[in-house]
Write a protein that holds these residues in place. Structure first.
Motif, mmCIF file in Angstrom:
data_model
loop_
_atom_site.group_PDB
_atom_site.id
_atom_site.type_symbol
_atom_site.label_atom_id
_atom_site.label_comp_id
_atom_site.label_asym_id
_atom_site.label_seq_id
_atom_site.Cartn_x
_atom_site.Cartn_y
_atom_site.Cartn_z
ATOM 1 N N VAL A 18 0.843 -1.201 0.000
ATOM 2 C CA VAL A 18 0.000 0.000 0.000
ATOM 3 C C VAL A 18 0.877 1.249 0.000
ATOM 4 O O VAL A 18 0.621 2.220 -0.740
ATOM 5 C CB VAL A 18 -0.942 0.006 1.222
ATOM 6 C CG1 VAL A 18 -1.717 1.320 1.291
ATOM 7 C CG2 VAL A 18 -1.905 -1.177 1.151
ATOM 8 N N PHE A 19 1.918 1.247 0.820
ATOM 9 C CA PHE A 19 2.845 2.391 0.873
ATOM 10 C C PHE A 19 3.450 2.654 -0.507
ATOM 11 O O PHE A 19 3.473 3.797 -0.976
ATOM 12 C CB PHE A 19 3.950 2.107 1.894
ATOM 13 C CG PHE A 19 4.946 3.226 2.028
ATOM 14 C CD1 PHE A 19 4.772 4.208 2.991
ATOM 15 C CD2 PHE A 19 6.052 3.309 1.178
ATOM 16 C CE1 PHE A 19 5.688 5.260 3.112
ATOM 17 C CE2 PHE A 19 6.966 4.351 1.284
ATOM 18 C CZ PHE A 19 6.783 5.326 2.260
ATOM 19 N N GLU A 20 3.946 1.604 -1.146
ATOM 20 C CA GLU A 20 4.599 1.752 -2.447
ATOM 21 C C GLU A 20 3.613 2.245 -3.508
ATOM 22 O O GLU A 20 3.961 3.058 -4.375
ATOM 23 C CB GLU A 20 5.222 0.419 -2.881
ATOM 24 C CG GLU A 20 6.402 -0.026 -2.034
ATOM 25 C CD GLU A 20 7.619 0.866 -2.194
ATOM 26 O OE1 GLU A 20 7.700 1.609 -3.206
ATOM 27 O OE2 GLU A 20 8.489 0.839 -1.307
ATOM 28 N N ILE A 21 2.392 1.763 -3.449
ATOM 29 C CA ILE A 21 1.374 2.182 -4.415
ATOM 30 C C ILE A 21 1.127 3.683 -4.309
ATOM 31 O O ILE A 21 1.027 4.392 -5.324
ATOM 32 C CB ILE A 21 0.073 1.392 -4.195
ATOM 33 C CG1 ILE A 21 0.274 -0.070 -4.638
ATOM 34 C CG2 ILE A 21 -1.089 2.018 -4.950
ATOM 35 C CD1 ILE A 21 -0.836 -0.994 -4.209
ATOM 36 N N TYR A 22 1.049 4.191 -3.067
ATOM 37 C CA TYR A 22 0.818 5.627 -2.866
ATOM 38 C C TYR A 22 2.081 6.436 -3.144
ATOM 39 O O TYR A 22 2.018 7.503 -3.777
ATOM 40 C CB TYR A 22 0.333 5.885 -1.440
ATOM 41 C CG TYR A 22 -1.165 5.780 -1.310
ATOM 42 C CD1 TYR A 22 -1.980 6.899 -1.444
ATOM 43 C CD2 TYR A 22 -1.773 4.557 -1.088
ATOM 44 C CE1 TYR A 22 -3.355 6.814 -1.342
ATOM 45 C CE2 TYR A 22 -3.152 4.447 -0.988
ATOM 46 C CZ TYR A 22 -3.936 5.577 -1.122
ATOM 47 O OH TYR A 22 -5.296 5.486 -1.043
ATOM 48 N N GLU A 23 3.214 5.944 -2.673
ATOM 49 C CA GLU A 23 4.471 6.670 -2.837
ATOM 50 C C GLU A 23 4.828 6.853 -4.313
ATOM 51 O O GLU A 23 5.296 7.921 -4.741
ATOM 52 C CB GLU A 23 5.590 5.908 -2.119
ATOM 53 C CG GLU A 23 6.963 6.535 -2.212
ATOM 54 C CD GLU A 23 7.137 7.742 -1.312
ATOM 55 O OE1 GLU A 23 8.193 8.390 -1.392
ATOM 56 O OE2 GLU A 23 6.208 8.048 -0.520
ATOM 57 N N ARG A 24 4.578 5.818 -5.104
ATOM 58 C CA ARG A 24 4.965 5.844 -6.512
ATOM 59 C C ARG A 24 3.784 6.145 -7.445
ATOM 60 O O ARG A 24 3.920 6.091 -8.665
ATOM 61 C CB ARG A 24 5.609 4.511 -6.883
ATOM 62 C CG ARG A 24 6.931 4.305 -6.152
ATOM 63 C CD ARG A 24 7.316 2.844 -5.989
ATOM 64 N NE ARG A 24 7.331 2.131 -7.258
ATOM 65 C CZ ARG A 24 7.534 0.823 -7.375
ATOM 66 N NH1 ARG A 24 7.718 0.092 -6.277
ATOM 67 N NH2 ARG A 24 7.537 0.246 -8.553
ATOM 68 N N ARG A 25 2.634 6.421 -6.840
ATOM 69 C CA ARG A 25 1.427 6.761 -7.605
ATOM 70 C C ARG A 25 1.098 5.698 -8.652
ATOM 71 O O ARG A 25 0.829 5.995 -9.820
ATOM 72 C CB ARG A 25 1.578 8.142 -8.265
ATOM 73 C CG ARG A 25 1.836 9.261 -7.272
ATOM 74 C CD ARG A 25 1.963 10.596 -7.975
ATOM 75 N NE ARG A 25 2.306 11.658 -7.059
ATOM 76 C CZ ARG A 25 1.442 12.325 -6.293
ATOM 77 N NH1 ARG A 25 0.158 12.025 -6.344
ATOM 78 N NH2 ARG A 25 1.869 13.284 -5.501
ATOM 79 N N LEU A 26 1.139 4.455 -8.221
ATOM 80 C CA LEU A 26 0.851 3.349 -9.123
ATOM 81 C C LEU A 26 -0.658 3.225 -9.338
ATOM 82 O O LEU A 26 -1.448 3.505 -8.433
ATOM 83 C CB LEU A 26 1.405 2.044 -8.555
ATOM 84 C CG LEU A 26 2.910 2.009 -8.260
ATOM 85 C CD1 LEU A 26 3.303 0.675 -7.640
ATOM 86 C CD2 LEU A 26 3.708 2.266 -9.546
ATOM 87 N N SER A 27 -1.064 2.779 -10.496
ATOM 88 C CA SER A 27 -2.489 2.587 -10.791
ATOM 89 C C SER A 27 -2.694 1.245 -11.473
ATOM 90 O O SER A 27 -1.734 0.602 -11.917
ATOM 91 C CB SER A 27 -3.014 3.722 -11.678
ATOM 92 O OG SER A 27 -2.286 3.790 -12.893
ATOM 93 N N ASN A 28 -3.960 0.834 -11.551
ATOM 94 C CA ASN A 28 -4.321 -0.466 -12.144
ATOM 95 C C ASN A 28 -3.525 -1.602 -11.495
ATOM 96 O O ASN A 28 -2.836 -2.377 -12.169
ATOM 97 C CB ASN A 28 -4.079 -0.455 -13.664
ATOM 98 C CG ASN A 28 -4.936 0.554 -14.380
ATOM 99 O OD1 ASN A 28 -6.088 0.777 -14.018
ATOM 100 N ND2 ASN A 28 -4.369 1.183 -15.399
ATOM 101 N N ILE A 29 -3.632 -1.654 -10.162
ATOM 102 C CA ILE A 29 -2.850 -2.595 -9.371
ATOM 103 C C ILE A 29 -3.713 -3.754 -8.875
ATOM 104 O O ILE A 29 -4.849 -3.561 -8.439
ATOM 105 C CB ILE A 29 -2.211 -1.888 -8.154
ATOM 106 C CG1 ILE A 29 -1.233 -0.818 -8.636
ATOM 107 C CG2 ILE A 29 -1.515 -2.882 -7.240
ATOM 108 C CD1 ILE A 29 -0.050 -1.357 -9.420
ATOM 109 N N ILE A 30 -3.158 -4.944 -8.929
ATOM 110 C CA ILE A 30 -3.742 -6.123 -8.287
ATOM 111 C C ILE A 30 -2.707 -6.646 -7.294
ATOM 112 O O ILE A 30 -1.542 -6.865 -7.662
ATOM 113 C CB ILE A 30 -4.086 -7.219 -9.310
ATOM 114 C CG1 ILE A 30 -5.157 -6.729 -10.283
ATOM 115 C CG2 ILE A 30 -4.556 -8.494 -8.594
ATOM 116 C CD1 ILE A 30 -5.449 -7.713 -11.399
ATOM 117 N N ILE A 31 -3.109 -6.825 -6.028
ATOM 118 C CA ILE A 31 -2.189 -7.314 -5.001
ATOM 119 C C ILE A 31 -2.464 -8.789 -4.744
ATOM 120 O O ILE A 31 -3.615 -9.193 -4.544
ATOM 121 C CB ILE A 31 -2.338 -6.527 -3.682
ATOM 122 C CG1 ILE A 31 -2.145 -5.031 -3.920
ATOM 123 C CG2 ILE A 31 -1.341 -7.027 -2.642
ATOM 124 C CD1 ILE A 31 -2.319 -4.190 -2.673
#
Length: 251
Positions: A18-31
């Motif tokens: 979650v941190f990395e997704i927000y920090e790097r502004r990632l989109s269209n993510i499946i965890i």
């Protein structure tokens, strides 16, 4: 195009994602947990290494927005291990950080509602494990119980059994997930055991255990008034899948 983000299967690992997704502004993510990930023809893949400092920052931020209760609900949902639960949780977390109010009871949001339903199921499993676990005494004067819960509730029942059986050493082992809790009077630790329980059972437990099971069955049968048996209600409160833990239900 989407990106599948994998992690080590731990709660801290998920929060690091979650941190990395927000920090790097990632989109269209499946965890997904790395244990469940399979290479796919479409999309890209990235593995995230768990970082406790990053996970703590996310957790602290969540506490400010949805309180300790909301964080506990997220943890319960995580322990369900249901397929896709990480993405439901990510949706709820995203909604949380976008909102200026506590959204954990906003059931008009589809994923908040779904999260709440999962949490209730995990909570019921926790309470049933606390009620139905039966210990057997081993030859080295330890008490052992094996379980196979639908959800990963060992972390949730740790406190209950540590307080209730504080004067004796015990192990509660999850056969499905192949790890257990070992209480050794001073602390409760996570352990793994490499053994075949069915093959070893006769060598592990004392001769008195069979006598104890017989006495318990006799007591149960003597207090069970046949005319008052309500099988449907009984199964509702004690589903058949839990009978294997109960001495009184053994043939």
């Amino acid at each position: 195009m989407y990106t599948t983000v994998t992690y080590d299967g731990s709660f801290d690992g998920f929060l690091t994602c979650v941190f990395e997704i927000y920090e790097r502004r990632l989109s269209n993510i499946i965890i997904k947990s790395k244990h469940l990930f399979e290479s796919e023809l479409f999309g890209t893949h990235e593995h995230i290494i768990t970082d406790n400092n990053k996970s703590k920052r996310v957790f602290d931020g969540l506490k400010k927005h949805i309180s300790a209760k909301g964080c506990r609900m997220l943890y319960y949902a995580f322990l369900s291990e249901l397929n896709g639960i990480e993405n439901t949780m990510l949706s709820v977390i995203t909604y949380t950080f976008k909102s200026k109010k506590n959204i954990i009871s906003d059931y008009s949001h589809q994923d908040v509602l779904q999260l709440s339903k999962v949490v209730k199921k995990v909570g019921r499993e926790k309470h049933r494990m606390e009620a139905f676990v039966r210990f057997q005494q081993t030859k080295d004067n330890m008490y052992f119980a094996n379980i196979e819960p639908d959800f990963n509730v060992l972390p949730l029942i740790k406190s209950h059994f540590t307080k209730r059986y504080a004067d004796q050493k015990w192990i509660i082992y999850d056969l499905k997930r192949k790890y257990g809790l070992f209480y050794k009077l001073e602390s409760t630790e996570i352990i793994t055991i490499d053994f075949d329980l069915n093959h070893s059972k006769k060598d592990w437990f004392t001769d008195d255990e069979k006598n104890y099971e017989t006495l318990w069955k006799d007591y149960f049968e003597s207090t069970n008034i046949e005319e008052r048996i309500n099988t449907k209600l009984h199964i509702q409160h004690v589903p058949k899948r839990y009978w294997k833990y109960l001495s009184e239900k053994q043939p």
